[in-house]
Motif scaffolding. Structure first.
Motif, PDB file in Angstrom:
ATOM      1  N   ASP A   1       0.855  -1.184   0.000  1.00 15.55           N
ATOM      2  CA  ASP A   1       0.000   0.000   0.000  1.00 15.55           C
ATOM      3  C   ASP A   1       0.891   1.235   0.000  1.00 15.55           C
ATOM      4  O   ASP A   1       1.541   1.540   1.007  1.00 15.55           O
ATOM      5  CB  ASP A   1      -0.908  -0.036   1.238  1.00 15.55           C
ATOM      6  N   VAL A   2       0.938   1.919  -1.124  1.00 11.89           N
ATOM      7  CA  VAL A   2       1.813   3.094  -1.277  1.00 11.89           C
ATOM      8  C   VAL A   2       1.005   4.356  -0.979  1.00 11.89           C
ATOM      9  O   VAL A   2      -0.029   4.606  -1.601  1.00 11.89           O
ATOM     10  CB  VAL A   2       2.396   3.152  -2.706  1.00 11.89           C
ATOM     11  N   GLY A   3       1.480   5.178  -0.045  1.00 13.93           N
ATOM     12  CA  GLY A   3       0.727   6.327   0.427  1.00 13.93           C
ATOM     13  C   GLY A   3      -0.354   5.857   1.386  1.00 13.93           C
ATOM     14  O   GLY A   3      -1.533   6.185   1.225  1.00 13.93           O
ATOM     15  N   THR A   4       0.059   5.095   2.381  1.00 14.42           N
ATOM     16  CA  THR A   4      -0.898   4.364   3.217  1.00 14.42           C
ATOM     17  C   THR A   4      -1.793   5.242   4.066  1.00 14.42           C
ATOM     18  O   THR A   4      -2.904   4.847   4.426  1.00 14.42           O
ATOM     19  CB  THR A   4      -0.151   3.327   4.097  1.00 14.42           C
ATOM     20  N   GLY A   5      -1.353   6.465   4.404  1.00 14.93           N
ATOM     21  CA  GLY A   5      -2.190   7.358   5.209  1.00 14.93           C
ATOM     22  C   GLY A   5      -2.557   6.722   6.535  1.00 14.93           C
ATOM     23  O   GLY A   5      -1.689   6.317   7.316  1.00 14.93           O
ATOM     24  N   SER A   6      -3.843   6.572   6.795  1.00 14.62           N
ATOM     25  CA  SER A   6      -4.319   5.965   8.038  1.00 14.62           C
ATOM     26  C   SER A   6      -4.077   4.462   8.082  1.00 14.62           C
ATOM     27  O   SER A   6      -4.324   3.827   9.115  1.00 14.62           O
ATOM     28  CB  SER A   6      -5.817   6.225   8.204  1.00 14.62           C
TER      29      SER A   6
ATOM     30  N   VAL B   1       5.336   8.973   3.069  1.00 22.14           N
ATOM     31  CA  VAL B   1       6.396   9.953   3.289  1.00 22.14           C
ATOM     32  C   VAL B   1       6.084  10.853   4.476  1.00 22.14           C
ATOM     33  O   VAL B   1       6.900  11.691   4.853  1.00 22.14           O
ATOM     34  CB  VAL B   1       6.622  10.818   2.023  1.00 22.14           C
ATOM     35  N   ASP B   2       4.918  10.685   5.083  1.00 19.46           N
ATOM     36  CA  ASP B   2       4.467  11.502   6.207  1.00 19.46           C
ATOM     37  C   ASP B   2       4.593  10.697   7.500  1.00 19.46           C
ATOM     38  O   ASP B   2       3.911   9.694   7.690  1.00 19.46           O
ATOM     39  CB  ASP B   2       3.010  11.923   5.976  1.00 19.46           C
ATOM     40  N   ASP B   3       5.483  11.146   8.390  1.00 20.49           N
ATOM     41  CA  ASP B   3       5.699  10.426   9.647  1.00 20.49           C
ATOM     42  C   ASP B   3       4.441  10.371  10.497  1.00 20.49           C
ATOM     43  O   ASP B   3       4.183   9.370  11.180  1.00 20.49           O
ATOM     44  CB  ASP B   3       6.827  11.079  10.446  1.00 20.49           C
ATOM     45  N   GLU B   4       3.648  11.439  10.498  1.00 20.50           N
ATOM     46  CA  GLU B   4       2.424  11.448  11.299  1.00 20.50           C
ATOM     47  C   GLU B   4       1.439  10.410  10.777  1.00 20.50           C
ATOM     48  O   GLU B   4       0.763   9.725  11.561  1.00 20.50           O
ATOM     49  CB  GLU B   4       1.786  12.842  11.269  1.00 20.50           C
ATOM     50  N   ALA B   5       1.338  10.272   9.454  1.00 18.89           N
ATOM     51  CA  ALA B   5       0.462   9.251   8.887  1.00 18.89           C
ATOM     52  C   ALA B   5       0.911   7.860   9.322  1.00 18.89           C
ATOM     53  O   ALA B   5       0.076   7.007   9.671  1.00 18.89           O
ATOM     54  CB  ALA B   5       0.460   9.355   7.365  1.00 18.89           C
ATOM     55  N   LEU B   6       2.215   7.609   9.325  1.00 18.45           N
ATOM     56  CA  LEU B   6       2.722   6.304   9.756  1.00 18.45           C
ATOM     57  C   LEU B   6       2.395   6.046  11.219  1.00 18.45           C
ATOM     58  O   LEU B   6       2.081   4.910  11.610  1.00 18.45           O
ATOM     59  CB  LEU B   6       4.227   6.218   9.515  1.00 18.45           C
ATOM     60  N   HIS B   7       2.442   7.096  12.046  1.00 15.43           N
ATOM     61  CA  HIS B   7       2.075   6.954  13.459  1.00 15.43           C
ATOM     62  C   HIS B   7       0.603   6.573  13.595  1.00 15.43           C
ATOM     63  O   HIS B   7       0.245   5.693  14.384  1.00 15.43           O
ATOM     64  CB  HIS B   7       2.359   8.266  14.192  1.00 15.43           C
TER      65      HIS B   7
ATOM     66  N   THR C   1      -0.843  -5.575  14.344  1.00 17.25           N
ATOM     67  CA  THR C   1       0.520  -5.029  14.303  1.00 17.25           C
ATOM     68  C   THR C   1       1.519  -6.035  13.749  1.00 17.25           C
ATOM     69  O   THR C   1       2.426  -5.662  12.984  1.00 17.25           O
ATOM     70  CB  THR C   1       0.945  -4.585  15.713  1.00 17.25           C
ATOM     71  N   ASP C   2       1.377  -7.308  14.117  1.00 15.13           N
ATOM     72  CA  ASP C   2       2.363  -8.302  13.696  1.00 15.13           C
ATOM     73  C   ASP C   2       2.258  -8.673  12.229  1.00 15.13           C
ATOM     74  O   ASP C   2       3.135  -9.340  11.684  1.00 15.13           O
ATOM     75  CB  ASP C   2       2.254  -9.556  14.565  1.00 15.13           C
ATOM     76  N   ARG C   3       1.190  -8.234  11.545  1.00 16.04           N
ATOM     77  CA  ARG C   3       1.006  -8.574  10.122  1.00 16.04           C
ATOM     78  C   ARG C   3       1.202  -7.371   9.199  1.00 16.04           C
ATOM     79  O   ARG C   3       1.173  -7.522   7.978  1.00 16.04           O
ATOM     80  CB  ARG C   3      -0.386  -9.165   9.897  1.00 16.04           C
ATOM     81  N   LEU C   4       1.393  -6.186   9.780  1.00 18.48           N
ATOM     82  CA  LEU C   4       1.582  -4.964   8.982  1.00 18.48           C
ATOM     83  C   LEU C   4       2.970  -4.391   9.219  1.00 18.48           C
ATOM     84  O   LEU C   4       3.344  -4.086  10.349  1.00 18.48           O
ATOM     85  CB  LEU C   4       0.530  -3.916   9.354  1.00 18.48           C
ATOM     86  N   GLN C   5       3.704  -4.232   8.143  1.00 16.62           N
ATOM     87  CA  GLN C   5       5.013  -3.582   8.198  1.00 16.62           C
ATOM     88  C   GLN C   5       4.868  -2.174   7.629  1.00 16.62           C
ATOM     89  O   GLN C   5       4.359  -2.004   6.515  1.00 16.62           O
ATOM     90  CB  GLN C   5       6.046  -4.367   7.400  1.00 16.62           C
ATOM     91  N   LEU C   6       5.316  -1.181   8.365  1.00 18.16           N
ATOM     92  CA  LEU C   6       5.236   0.214   7.926  1.00 18.16           C
ATOM     93  C   LEU C   6       6.634   0.761   7.707  1.00 18.16           C
ATOM     94  O   LEU C   6       7.560   0.455   8.471  1.00 18.16           O
ATOM     95  CB  LEU C   6       4.501   1.060   8.972  1.00 18.16           C
ATOM     96  N   ALA C   7       6.790   1.588   6.668  1.00 17.95           N
ATOM     97  CA  ALA C   7       8.100   2.164   6.376  1.00 17.95           C
ATOM     98  C   ALA C   7       7.931   3.554   5.789  1.00 17.95           C
ATOM     99  O   ALA C   7       6.945   3.843   5.091  1.00 17.95           O
ATOM    100  CB  ALA C   7       8.873   1.275   5.405  1.00 17.95           C
ATOM    101  N   HIS C   8       8.892   4.416   6.060  1.00 17.85           N
ATOM    102  CA  HIS C   8       8.884   5.782   5.545  1.00 17.85           C
ATOM    103  C   HIS C   8       9.457   5.789   4.129  1.00 17.85           C
ATOM    104  O   HIS C   8      10.526   5.233   3.865  1.00 17.85           O
ATOM    105  CB  HIS C   8       9.717   6.686   6.451  1.00 17.85           C
ATOM    106  N   GLY C   9       8.736   6.413   3.201  1.00 17.37           N
ATOM    107  CA  GLY C   9       9.238   6.553   1.840  1.00 17.37           C
ATOM    108  C   GLY C   9       8.228   6.141   0.799  1.00 17.37           C
ATOM    109  O   GLY C   9       7.058   5.861   1.096  1.00 17.37           O
ATOM    110  N   GLY C  10       8.680   6.111  -0.449  1.00 16.89           N
ATOM    111  CA  GLY C  10       7.846   5.726  -1.574  1.00 16.89           C
ATOM    112  C   GLY C  10       8.256   4.366  -2.111  1.00 16.89           C
ATOM    113  O   GLY C  10       9.042   3.650  -1.483  1.00 16.89           O
ATOM    114  N   PRO C  11       7.755   3.993  -3.280  1.00 14.81           N
ATOM    115  CA  PRO C  11       8.029   2.649  -3.817  1.00 14.81           C
ATOM    116  C   PRO C  11       9.503   2.396  -4.110  1.00 14.81           C
ATOM    117  O   PRO C  11       9.926   1.238  -4.183  1.00 14.81           O
ATOM    118  CB  PRO C  11       7.187   2.602  -5.091  1.00 14.81           C
TER     119      PRO C  11
END
Length: 264
Positions: free
Chosen positions: A133-138, A158-164, A176-186
């Motif tokens: 999911d690119v640009g995952t937002g919420s 690319v938005d740290d607040e969205a990742l939070h 939580t254990d099934r979703l990996q979140l990372a800062h950046g684009g594809p």
């Protein structure tokens, strides 16, 4: 900018008048008091004269989905196979709880709704083992995929607040254990996925076409949303240039979602 008005118990006539004036959202409480979101084209003086109620309390409205959706408060909504509910509600099976936060992705915006409907069909038909999911937002799309049975998901933003916000939504849903979140684009990841989703603006979609296409696995599919109908041909052309072809499109309220498939 829209604004909120709160009126004392006033009856159905006042409620009807607010709707006639173009209220964006209206609620009535148990004691008959009315809250409404009014467009800025209706000035407070005009409103007071039209409804004939005094006093009227006026306060700033709270925008959601990056200022594109105006509602008094989050409420349960059903989109395709996914039911989205406020975080303080008890979830039912295949429902997703979301906190009330500024990150894009409440499910109320047409672009998100289009993605959720396409995602539900894809999971049922193809059963992907993972999605990107690119640009995952919420995190709504990645979390919806997990809720529908996809084993793992990766969300980029690319938005740290969205990742939070996405991390908190994953926590309250026990994902939580099934979703990996990372800062950046594809371009910041190197793996390939059978299903990739990108609900962002049209210009970034065009710019990211080469790097997004590289994230799509053999015979995989890419869902593109956030596309105004007027620029749909340009977005599709950008992905045809990198070896993808259109297999489906859906539209709602002037927005288009494209489903592209890899030719490799």
């Amino acid at each position: 900018m829209p604004y909120r008005v709160d009126l004392p118990a006033s009856g159905d006539e006042t409620l009807d008048r607010l709707i006639e004036l173009g209220a964006l959202d209206v609620e009535t409480s148990a004691d008959g008091a009315i809250a409404a979101l009014m467009p800025d084209a209706v000035i407070p003086g005009q409103l007071t004269h039209a409804v004939g109620v005094d006093p009227i309390a006026i306060s700033p409205a709270v925008a959601r989905d990056a200022g594109s959706v105006w509602v008094l408060r989050p409420r349960p909504i059903q989109i395709g196979r996914v039911r989205i509910v406020p975080a303080d509600m008890t979830p039912a099976p295949q429902s997703l709880r979301l906190i009330d936060a500024p990150a894009f992705g409440t499910g109320l915006h047409p672009t998100t709704a289009l993605c959720l409907e396409i995602l539900g069909d894809a999971v049922e038909r193809e059963g992907p083992e993972s999605i990107l999911d690119v640009g995952t937002g919420s995190g709504v799309l990645a979390l919806a995929a997990l809720t529908l049975g996809v084993p793992r998901a990766v969300g980029l933003d690319v938005d740290d607040e969205a990742l939070h916000v996405a991390a908190e939504n994953a926590r309250i849903n026990g994902l939580t254990d099934r979703l990996q979140l990372a800062h950046g684009g594809p371009e910041t990841v190197t793996a390939m996925w059978p299903l990739v989703l990108a609900n962002v603006l049209a210009a970034p979609l065009i710019e990211m076409a080469p790097s997004l296409a590289r994230r799509v696995a053999r015979q995989g599919r890419l869902v593109l949303s956030g596309i105004p109908r007027s620029v749909e041909p340009e977005v599709e052309r950008a992905y045809r240039r990198v070896g993808m072809h259109r297999v489906h499109a859906a539209s709602r309220a002037g927005w288009v979602a494209l489903v592209m498939q890899a030719s490799w």
